[in-house]
Enzyme design. Structure first.
Site, mmCIF file in Angstrom:
data_model
loop_
_atom_site.group_PDB
_atom_site.id
_atom_site.type_symbol
_atom_site.label_atom_id
_atom_site.label_comp_id
_atom_site.label_asym_id
_atom_site.label_seq_id
_atom_site.Cartn_x
_atom_site.Cartn_y
_atom_site.Cartn_z
ATOM 1 N N ASP A 194 0.902 -1.132 -0.066
ATOM 2 C CA ASP A 194 -0.028 0.179 -0.131
ATOM 3 C C ASP A 194 0.817 1.245 0.099
ATOM 4 O OD1 ASP A 194 0.926 -0.489 2.682
ATOM 5 O OD2 ASP A 194 -0.730 0.530 3.629
ATOM 6 N N ASP B 232 6.924 1.123 2.022
ATOM 7 C CA ASP B 232 6.686 0.353 0.956
ATOM 8 C C ASP B 232 7.432 0.572 -0.401
ATOM 9 O OD1 ASP B 232 3.582 -0.963 1.849
ATOM 10 O OD2 ASP B 232 3.669 0.865 2.199
ATOM 11 N N ASN C 114 -2.551 2.799 3.724
ATOM 12 C CA ASN C 114 -2.080 4.441 4.030
ATOM 13 C C ASN C 114 -2.771 5.154 3.276
ATOM 14 O OD1 ASN C 114 -0.012 3.456 5.629
ATOM 15 N ND2 ASN C 114 1.381 2.973 3.711
ATOM 16 N N THR D 116 2.990 -6.110 2.676
ATOM 17 C CA THR D 116 3.439 -4.824 3.605
ATOM 18 C C THR D 116 2.401 -3.856 4.015
ATOM 19 O OG1 THR D 116 4.318 -3.725 1.523
ATOM 20 C CG2 THR D 116 5.816 -5.078 3.068
ATOM 21 N N PHE E 248 -0.638 -0.684 12.462
ATOM 22 C CA PHE E 248 -1.759 -0.326 11.322
ATOM 23 C C PHE E 248 -2.236 -1.316 10.339
ATOM 24 C CE2 PHE E 248 -2.463 1.770 7.122
ATOM 25 C CZ PHE E 248 -3.415 2.893 7.528
ATOM 26 N N ASN E 249 -1.156 -2.080 9.818
ATOM 27 C CA ASN E 249 -1.481 -3.092 8.929
ATOM 28 C C ASN E 249 -2.818 -3.830 9.221
ATOM 29 O OD1 ASN E 249 0.081 -1.636 7.018
ATOM 30 N ND2 ASN E 249 1.719 -3.153 7.530
ATOM 31 N N HIS F 149 9.779 0.259 8.233
ATOM 32 C CA HIS F 149 9.046 -0.750 8.500
ATOM 33 C C HIS F 149 8.979 -1.855 7.573
ATOM 34 C CE1 HIS F 149 6.982 1.282 11.763
ATOM 35 N NE2 HIS F 149 6.768 1.941 11.046
ATOM 36 N N ASP F 150 8.638 -1.660 6.145
ATOM 37 C CA ASP F 150 8.310 -2.549 5.356
ATOM 38 C C ASP F 150 9.483 -3.257 4.477
ATOM 39 O OD1 ASP F 150 5.685 -1.939 5.776
ATOM 40 O OD2 ASP F 150 5.354 -0.846 4.161
HETATM 41 C C1 BDR Z 1 2.832 0.048 8.648
HETATM 42 O O1 BDR Z 1 1.998 0.999 8.490
HETATM 43 C C2 BDR Z 1 2.250 1.597 7.172
HETATM 44 O O2 BDR Z 1 1.769 2.892 7.296
HETATM 45 C C3 BDR Z 1 3.694 1.280 6.757
HETATM 46 O O3 BDR Z 1 3.546 1.550 5.568
HETATM 47 C C4 BDR Z 1 3.799 0.119 7.253
HETATM 48 O O4 BDR Z 1 3.354 -1.088 6.712
HETATM 49 C C5 BDR Z 1 3.506 0.291 9.940
HETATM 50 O O5 BDR Z 1 2.508 0.319 10.868
HETATM 51 CA CA CA Z 2 2.949 -0.681 4.007
#
Ligand code: BDR
Ligand code: CA
Length: 308
Positions: free
Chosen positions: A10, A15, A39, A123, A164-165, A238-239
Site C-alpha cells: 500500500d 513500501d 495508507n 506490507t 496499522f496494517n 518498517h516494510d
Molecule cells: C505500517 O503501516 C504503514 O503506514 C506502513 O507502510 C507500514 O506498512 C507500519 O505500521
Molecule cells: Ca505499508
C-alpha cells in the site's frame, strides 16, 4: 535460482523503499506488485506502485486488489504519508497502467503456476492474501512462505494494542495467521529498531543518483511525522525489513511463537497476540522478528539503492 516473490503493498514511503530494494536485488524475481487499500485509498496506492516502478525503471507488472476491508470500516494514514501516500519527492507521471486482472487472481495464478516456489510479501492490509486463500484454498500448501510487515509482540501504533496494517483488516489477518502457511512476521517490536535518523538519510543523498535522492526525500518527509508524533530522530523503514530478511536472514534474530489475531471489536481489536513465553501450549505458527543488525540493514539498503 532467484527466489520468486509477489510484493503486496500500500505505498506508502516504506513500501516504496521495500519495492526499490526488491527490484534492485538479483537474488529476487519480483513476479508482480499487487496493491491494496491502506495508507491511502486503492487508487493512490496503485498509482504510487506505478510511480515507484517508473523511478526504478523496471517493467514489473502491477495489479490492483481490494479497495476495502472484509468486514470493518476502512481506515487510512494520510496524516503519516501525506494526501497522495508518497509525500515529499517530486513524483514522475507513470507511463504505464495497472494490468486489468485483479490482484487476488494474479496471486492465485502465480502460486498455482509455480507450486512451492512463490513467497508472498505483504506490507499492507492482509485483505488480498486472505481473499486468495479463501477463493482458492488449493494454493495454501503451495505457498512457499508469507513474509509480512505487521503486528507487534508488544505495543501497537494505531491503538495501544494494534499495529496499522493488521488493524486495517483484522479479519483478513486472522484468516492468514490461521491458514497454516509458513509465516514470518516483522512487527513494530523489530521495525522500530530501523529509525532513519539524519546521518542515515544522508547516506542515500550522498549516492548522488536520482533514486538515492528519491529515497532521501521520502525519508525526510516520513521523518517529520515521527519527530512530531513520537519525538524520534526519524522514521522506521518498517516494510523494507521483509525484503532485507529474504536477502540477509543472518541480520535478524527471530523466534518461533504462536501468534493469534484478536478479531473481536474491543480494546485489543487487531492485536497480534504473541505467546512469547509459550504459556498456552498452542503450537507455534509464526517466525517472529526480534532483533535486527541495524547497521547491516542500512549497509544493504544503501548498497542496493546505490546500484540504480
Ligand atoms: C505500517 O503501516 C504503514 O503506514 C506502513 O507502510 C507500514 O506498512 C507500519 O505500521
Ligand atoms: Ca505499508
Amino acid at each position: 535460482m532467484r527466489r520468486k516473490i509477489i510484493l503486496d503493498c500500500d505505498p506508502g514511503h516504506d513500501d516504496a523503499i521495500a519495492i526499490l530494494l526488491a527490484l534492485a536485488s538479483p537474488e529476487l524475481e519480483v513476479l508482480g506488485i499487487t496493491t491494496v487499500f491502506g495508507n491511502v485509498g486503492l487508487e493512490h496506492t496503485t498509482r504510487n506502485a506505478l510511480v515507484v516502478r517508473e523511478v526504478a525503471g523496471v517493467q514489473v507488472p502491477v495489479y490492483a486488489g481490494a479497495d476495502r476491508p472484509l468486514v470493518r470500516d476502512r481506515i487510512s494514514a494520510e496524516a503519516v504519508h501525506g494526501a497522495s501516500g508518497l509525500g515529499g519527492p517530486h513524483l514522475p507521471t507513470p507511463t504505464g497502467q495497472a494490468e486489468p486482472k485483479h490482484a487476488v487472481l494474479f496471486i492465485i495464478e502465480q502460486v498455482l503456476q509455480h507450486p512451492g516456489q512463490v513467497t508472498l510479501v505483504p506490507t499492507g492490509a492482509l485483505t488480498n492474501i486472505a481473499l486468495a486463500l479463501r477463493l482458492e484454498p488449493r494454493i495454501i500448501p503451495q505457498i512457499r512462505e508469507i513474509v509480512l510487515m505487521g503486528g507487534s509482540i508488544d505495543i501497537g501504533n494505531w491503538t495501544p494494542s494494534a499495529e496499522f496494517n493488521i488493524l486495517c483488516d483484522p479479519h483478513a489477518a486472522r484468516i492468514v495467521f490461521e491458514a497454516g502457511v509458513p509465516l514470518v512476521m516483522m512487527g513494530l517490536n523489530l521495525t522500530h529498531q530501523t529509525v532513519a535518523h539524519p546521518a542515515r538519510i544522508a547516506r542515500f543523498r550522498a549516492l548522488g543518483t536520482p533514486v538515492g535522492r528519491f529515497v532521501a526525500e521520502l525519508l525526510e518527509f516520513f521523518r517529520e511525522h515521527h519527530r512530531r508524533r513520537y519525538k524520534w530522530e526519524g522514521a522506521p523503514i518498517h516494510d523494507a525489513c521483509t525484503i532485507a530478511y529474504l536477502l540477509r536472514p543472518e541480520l535478524f534474530k527471530t523466534g518461533l511463537f504462536n501468534v493469534e489475531i484478536e478479531s473481536n471489536e474491543g480494546l485489543a481489536f487487531g492485536r497480534t497476540v504473541c505467546d512469547y513465553w509459550h504459556v498456552t501450549g498452542k503450537p507455534p505458527n509464526c517466525t517472529v522478528g526480534l532483533e535486527v543488525d541495524v547497521e547491516g540493514f542500512y549497509d544493504l539498503l544503501v548498497e542496493r539503492i546505490g546500484g540504480y
